[in-house]
Design a protein around this motif. Structure first.
Motif, short mmCIF file in Angstrom:
data_model
loop_
_atom_site.label_atom_id
_atom_site.label_comp_id
_atom_site.label_asym_id
_atom_site.label_seq_id
_atom_site.Cartn_x
_atom_site.Cartn_y
_atom_site.Cartn_z
N ASN A 31 -7.26 -2.14 -7.28
CA ASN A 31 -7.88 -1.26 -8.26
C ASN A 31 -9.24 -0.86 -7.71
O ASN A 31 -10.19 -1.63 -7.76
N ALA A 32 -9.29 0.31 -7.14
CA ALA A 32 -10.54 0.78 -6.54
C ALA A 32 -11.59 0.95 -7.62
O ALA A 32 -11.33 1.52 -8.67
N ASN A 33 -12.76 0.42 -7.36
CA ASN A 33 -13.85 0.59 -8.31
C ASN A 33 -14.33 2.02 -8.26
O ASN A 33 -14.72 2.50 -7.20
N TYR B 50 -15.76 14.75 -3.68
CA TYR B 50 -15.36 13.46 -4.22
C TYR B 50 -13.85 13.43 -4.48
O TYR B 50 -13.17 12.44 -4.17
N GLN B 51 -13.33 14.51 -5.02
CA GLN B 51 -11.89 14.63 -5.25
C GLN B 51 -11.14 14.50 -3.92
O GLN B 51 -10.15 13.79 -3.83
N GLN B 52 -11.62 15.19 -2.90
CA GLN B 52 -10.95 15.15 -1.61
C GLN B 52 -10.98 13.74 -1.01
O GLN B 52 -10.01 13.32 -0.39
N SER B 53 -12.06 13.01 -1.23
CA SER B 53 -12.10 11.64 -0.71
C SER B 53 -11.05 10.77 -1.40
O SER B 53 -10.41 9.92 -0.76
N TRP B 54 -10.82 10.97 -2.69
CA TRP B 54 -9.79 10.20 -3.39
C TRP B 54 -8.39 10.64 -2.96
O TRP B 54 -7.48 9.81 -2.85
N ILE B 55 -8.20 11.92 -2.70
CA ILE B 55 -6.90 12.39 -2.20
C ILE B 55 -6.65 11.79 -0.82
O ILE B 55 -5.54 11.31 -0.54
N ASN B 56 -7.66 11.79 0.03
CA ASN B 56 -7.52 11.20 1.36
C ASN B 56 -7.17 9.72 1.28
O ASN B 56 -6.34 9.22 2.05
N ASP C 282 -3.22 5.41 1.89
CA ASP C 282 -2.46 4.29 1.32
C ASP C 282 -0.97 4.54 1.41
O ASP C 282 -0.19 3.63 1.72
N ILE C 283 -0.56 5.76 1.13
CA ILE C 283 0.87 6.09 1.17
C ILE C 283 1.39 6.06 2.60
O ILE C 283 2.53 5.63 2.84
N GLU C 284 0.59 6.48 3.57
CA GLU C 284 1.00 6.39 4.98
C GLU C 284 1.26 4.94 5.37
O GLU C 284 2.24 4.65 6.07
N ILE C 285 0.41 4.04 4.92
CA ILE C 285 0.59 2.62 5.23
C ILE C 285 1.89 2.12 4.61
O ILE C 285 2.69 1.44 5.27
N ILE C 286 2.12 2.45 3.36
CA ILE C 286 3.36 2.04 2.68
C ILE C 286 4.57 2.64 3.38
O ILE C 286 5.59 1.98 3.56
N GLN C 287 4.44 3.88 3.79
CA GLN C 287 5.55 4.56 4.47
C GLN C 287 5.88 3.84 5.78
O GLN C 287 7.05 3.64 6.10
N GLU C 288 4.87 3.43 6.54
CA GLU C 288 5.09 2.71 7.79
C GLU C 288 5.72 1.34 7.55
O GLU C 288 6.58 0.89 8.31
N GLN C 289 5.28 0.67 6.48
CA GLN C 289 5.75 -0.68 6.22
C GLN C 289 7.15 -0.71 5.61
O GLN C 289 7.92 -1.61 5.88
N GLU D 242 -10.42 11.25 -12.27
CA GLU D 242 -10.07 10.08 -13.09
C GLU D 242 -8.61 9.69 -12.89
O GLU D 242 -8.28 8.50 -12.80
N ASP D 243 -7.72 10.68 -12.81
CA ASP D 243 -6.31 10.39 -12.57
C ASP D 243 -6.10 9.78 -11.18
O ASP D 243 -5.28 8.88 -11.01
#
Length: 136
Positions: A17-19, A56-62, A67-74, A130-131
């Motif tokens: 849960n990212a602060n 700020y929005q772009q940093s959250w999208i990145n 995170d999804i790339e990591i899950i995709q690799e794993q 927020e989403d």
């Protein structure tokens, strides 16, 4: 037991849960004006907030994409990335259209219409951030 711990390890980036880091937006309310000369400073203030929110929005999208790339690799699950990328594009189109109709509705007063559009953009970006900050 081994399967459960490896599943937890694979999903751990999604469970974090990212602060939320507060973005320091400039309080533009004291500058609000619909007069052609005075409104320039107010509109510039809103533009500054929009630029900050977009970064700020772009940093959250990145972060989400990383995170999804990591899950995709794993896990080998390649279905997530296209859906997320499509959702980001659709969200941008939705925000643009939502604020555009408000702009057009407020015309012919172009100053008021511009301010309405910018306030809408600030509100929509804030909600999207927020989403994006919600835990997976």
């Amino acid at each position: 037991m081994r399967k459960i711990s490896s599943a937890i390890l694979c999903l751990s980036p999604l469970m974090v849960n990212a602060n939320p880091i507060d973005v320091s937006l400039t309080d533009c309310s004291g500058l609000e004006s619909f007069h052609p000369i005075d409104s320039k400073v107010y509109i510039q203030c809103l533009d500054s907030n929009i630029d900050m929110l977009r970064r700020y929005q772009q940093s959250w999208i990145n972060k989400l994409l990383h995170d999804i790339e990591i899950i995709q690799e794993q896990t080998g699950n390649t279905q997530l990335m296209p859906i997320i990328k499509r959702a980001v594009v659709y969200q941008e189109q939705y925000m643009e259209d939502t604020c555009k109709w408000r702009y057009l509705y407020t015309l012919p007063n172009s100053i008021k219409a511009s301010i309405v559009h910018k306030k809408c953009t600030v509100r929509m970006l804030t909600r999207h951030i927020e989403d994006l900050q919600m835990p997976y």
